[in-house]
Design an enzyme around this catalytic site. Structure first.
Site, PDB file in Angstrom:
ATOM      1  N   GLY A 199      24.661  -2.405 -24.679  1.00  8.29           N
ATOM      2  CA  GLY A 199      23.659  -3.205 -25.372  1.00  8.29           C
ATOM      3  C   GLY A 199      22.957  -4.152 -24.421  1.00  8.29           C
ATOM      4  O   GLY A 199      23.490  -4.512 -23.364  1.00  8.29           O
ATOM      5  N   VAL A 221      25.567  -5.690 -21.825  1.00 10.16           N
ATOM      6  CA  VAL A 221      26.971  -5.359 -22.058  1.00 10.16           C
ATOM      7  C   VAL A 221      27.202  -3.912 -21.635  1.00 10.16           C
ATOM      8  O   VAL A 221      26.480  -3.009 -22.062  1.00 10.16           O
ATOM      9  CB  VAL A 221      27.358  -5.555 -23.534  1.00 10.16           C
ATOM     10  N   LYS A 258      30.525  -8.089 -20.360  1.00  8.23           N
ATOM     11  CA  LYS A 258      29.259  -8.794 -20.575  1.00  8.23           C
ATOM     12  C   LYS A 258      28.822  -9.431 -19.262  1.00  8.23           C
ATOM     13  O   LYS A 258      29.500 -10.323 -18.730  1.00  8.23           O
ATOM     14  CB  LYS A 258      29.404  -9.857 -21.664  1.00  8.23           C
ATOM     15  N   ASP A 299      23.205 -16.778 -34.761  1.00  8.22           N
ATOM     16  CA  ASP A 299      22.526 -15.492 -34.567  1.00  8.22           C
ATOM     17  C   ASP A 299      23.264 -14.374 -35.313  1.00  8.22           C
ATOM     18  O   ASP A 299      23.520 -13.310 -34.770  1.00  8.22           O
ATOM     19  CB  ASP A 299      22.419 -15.157 -33.075  1.00  8.22           C
TER      20      ASP A 299
END
Length: 729
Positions: free
Chosen positions: A16, A23, A38, A135
């Site tokens: 991602g 990531v 990450k 988020d």
């Protein structure tokens, strides 16, 4: 390839991408175990150091099954930049799940409840640690498969998170615009400056949008051109939402906003769950932070939903399935009330059937002690009053238009939409088949119960005939005694009343013929070939042996393969000539398969189901008429029995006075003899006559007593064999 002291990963193996980090899928150097790595990009280092460190500090505080676990913070070997070694979630995110065509109109109810449980669990852990995420969205809710084979969802991406107590506020901006609270949307998206501060409840708005998206497959607030193409209308929608509404959609350019307080018809969640969920969404999708629920109420209401058990109910006359969400400690009285809310059948008219037998729930019986139910084996509810047949309510969705123009982006979107429609049709076809199978089962069971009621009515009628016959014979013998008393000029005022009772009993006896005729008529209608036999149910509609759902699934599998190929083609951005030609052929095949599937769905599933629905409505109307007729006959039998019992009781009282009347008769003859000296022959005749009369009367009294004894024994023998619950008819 990049690495740390303990882990390594390929830059091409990306899971991602975000604004400040990427990531990757990596492995431990010694064990080979998979982890999510990450890695922060250059933009992230432009942030203040305290902001950069915030995610590390937040993750260190968290330890919960619904939070993606942080295993270590290491340094990349070359750059010495910090990287996060995190739990690897191989099943992608909730967004990945919602992108599947099978979930184009929302998650199945069982999966949605898992999302609800896990997101609420994760958010509760955040709140206990004084952290606001800022988020929340489907892309930041990861999915893994647990040991029991069920999904487990976990919150991730705490780059925007910070510590914040309930009464604290913040002014910085984070989040994804479709899921942003209106106040934050105004500043972050429209770039309008204001002095508003934001509290921890901004996460609740994002959760509300996420839950709606998961339940329906669509965002709740949608301008005609889309949220990102018309931001001003988007802001107008989210700030102008009426109280109680959970969605607002603009269906035409510059058109009005269609507000709704309910889920769309295409949503797969049951009505039982929707009535519990929509108030939660309405109160957390509230722009005014003063009116919005706090976390305490949100957790209390969602916990209330999650702690309920489900009882599956099928309304036979309405041909509708229901899920009754009820607490295990609730009583049968509350269960009947919840059934009423969904079916509008009042409690006193609800007759329950489970596995072919009447189900009688004592008012105080707890729900946890109810029979176990499933969608395929529910409790059937039958109303004693007429109801409209409803059937399955679903949205009639047409196939989207297929544009002939070659366009990789457009073709991928079209393939997803068209495959989603066929997935929906496949789900509806399966549900239509289930409804028909439940109707066949329910009709078969109801016929057997009506036959039981019929047999009990016949039994009761036989009891009444025997009792009536005994009573008539008794009254006739009593009349004879009183007539003999009258012959010797003894006053018998009761004789007229006894004769009247005799006449009434004869009238009741003659009415048995009408009852017998009606019972024979009912028997003929219930017999094979009769108007209430269930042969039609096996001839009409669709059946599992037709394999309609399986046929649709074969076509759907072909379409799904093409859809996944179109996704790959889209990622390539440009195809070689041969691949381009294959893409065009597949596009034609996709539309061909979709058209064939929808034609089969309409002709073989929907039309046959509708024919079955009409036949069911006709049969139920006849069934209700027959049951009322049978109930009337049963009540007539009970009324006759009650009237006969009253006459018999009166006759018994008269019989008890007969010995005294006979004694009076004997004495009266002696006193009323004339003082003249009759001939010896006359005296002998009178004496013999009185003796004979006395013997006859004693014989009648004895016979009456024997009859009464027989009646009493008959009554005690049939007391347990009679109808116990006439109201069940």
């Amino acid at each position: 390839m990049q690495s740390t002291s303990n882990h390594l990963w390929l830059l091409s193996d990306i899971l991602g991408q975000g604004a400040t980090a990427n990531v990757f899928r990596g492995r431990h150097k010694k064990t080979g175990d998979l982890f999510a790595i990450k890695v922060f990009n250059n933009i992230s280092f432009l942030r203040p150091v305290d902001v950069q460190m915030r995610e590390f500090e937040v993750l260190k505080k968290l330890n919960h099954k619904n939070i993606v676990k942080l295993f270590a913070i290491e340094e990349e070997t070359t750059t010495r930049h910090k990287v996060l070694i995190m739990e690897f979630c191989p099943c992608g995110s909730l967004y990945t799940v919602l992108e599947e065509p099978s979930n184009a109109y929302g998650l199945p109810e069982s999966e949605f409840l898992i999302v609800l449980r896990d997101v609420v669990g994760g958010m509760n852990h955040l709140r206990e640690n004084g952290i606001v995420h800022r988020d929340i969205k489907p892309g930041n809710i990861m999915r893994v498969i647990g040991e029991d084979g069920q999904s487990v969802y976990k919150l991730t991406d705490f780059g925007a998170a910070r510590e914040l107590e309930d009464d604290e506020q913040f002014v910085s901006l984070y989040g994804t615009e479709e899921y942003l609270h209106p106040d934050m949307y105004e500043r972050a998206v429209l770039r309008k400056d204001h002095q508003k501060k934001y509290g921890a409840t901004v996460d609740l708005w994002s959760i509300g949008v996420t839950f709606y998206h998961a339940a329906t497959g669509s965002l709740p607030f949608r301008p005609f051109e889309g949220p990102r193409r018309n931001k001003e209308v988007m802001y107008k929608i989210i700030t102008g939402k009426p109280s109680g509404a959970i969605s607002g959609v603009q269906k035409a350019e510059n058109g009005p906003i269609d507000w709704s307080g309910d889920m769309p018809v295409s949503c797969s969640l049951s009505r039982g769950l929707q009535v519990l969920l929509t108030p939660v969404l309405a109160n957390i999708l509230e722009a005014d932070q003063e009116k919005c629920w706090g976390f305490d109420q949100f957790f209390a209401e969602t916990s209330d939903i999650l702690h309920r058990m489900v009882i599956h109910v099928f309304s036979l006359q309405q041909m509708t399935a229901h899920k009754i969400y009820i607490h295990s400690y609730n009583t049968a009285t509350i269960f009947h009330e919840l059934v009423y809310k969904q079916t509008k059948i009042i409690s006193s008219n609800q007759e329950l059937i489970y596995e072919g037998r009447r189900l009688v729930l004592e008012p105080g019986r707890l729900a946890q002690h109810f029979p176990k139910t499933t969608e395929e084996n529910p409790i059937f509810v039958v109303s004693r009053e007429p109801l409209n047949t409803i059937g399955l309510i679903y949205e009639k969705i047409s196939l989207p238009k297929v544009h002939p123009r070659y366009d990789l982006d457009g073709d991928a979107s079209m393939a997803k939409a068209i495959t989603g429609v066929v997935c929906y049709a496949c789900r509806i076809a399966s549900t239509l088949l289930l409804y028909q199978e439940l109707m066949r089962k329910g009709i078969r069971w109801l016929i057997e119960l009506i036959k039981d009621d019929y047999n009990e009515t016949v039994h009761k009628k036989t009891e009444v005939v025997i009792t009536l016959d005994f009573c008539i014979r008794n009254i006739e013998k009593t009349v004879k005694v009183y007539e003999k008393l009258m012959k010797i000029n003894l006053e018998a005022a009761e004789l007229g009343e006894i004769s009247d009772i005799h006449t009434k009993l004869l009238r009741l006896s003659s009415s048995q013929g009408t009852i017998e005729t009606s019972l024979q008529d009912i028997d003929s209608r219930l017999s094979p070939g009769g108007s209430l036999a269930d042969a039609w149910a096996h001839q009409e509609g669709t059946h599992p042996k037709d394999r309609n759902v399986e046929k649709l699934q074969v076509l759907l599998n072909c379409m799904t393969e093409i859809y996944y190929q179109f996704k790959k083609d889209k990622a390539e951005r440009r195809l070689a000539y041969n691949e381009e030609q294959i893409h065009k052929f597949d596009k034609q095949k996709l539309y061909y398969h979709a058209t064939k599937a929808m034609t089969h769905f309409t002709d073989e599933c929907v039309k046959k189901y509708e024919a079955f629905l009409n036949k069911s409505e006709e049969w139920i109307r006849k069934m209700l008429h027959l049951r009322k007729q049978l109930l009337s006959l049963t009540n007539q039998c009970f009324d006759i029995e009650e009237e006969v019992s009253k006459y018999q009781e009166y006759t018994n009282e008269l019989q008890e006075t007969l010995p005294q009347k006979m004694f009076t008769a004997s004495s009266g003859i002696k006193h009323t003899m004339t003082p003249i000296y009759p001939s010896s022959n006359t005296l002998v005749e009178m004496t013999l006559g009185m003796k004979k009369l006395k013997e006859e009367m004693e014989g009648v009294v004895k016979e009456l007593a024997e009859n009464n004894h027989i009646l009493e024994r008959f009554g005690s023998l049939t007391m347990d064999g009679g109808l116990r619950n006439v109201d069940c008819l």
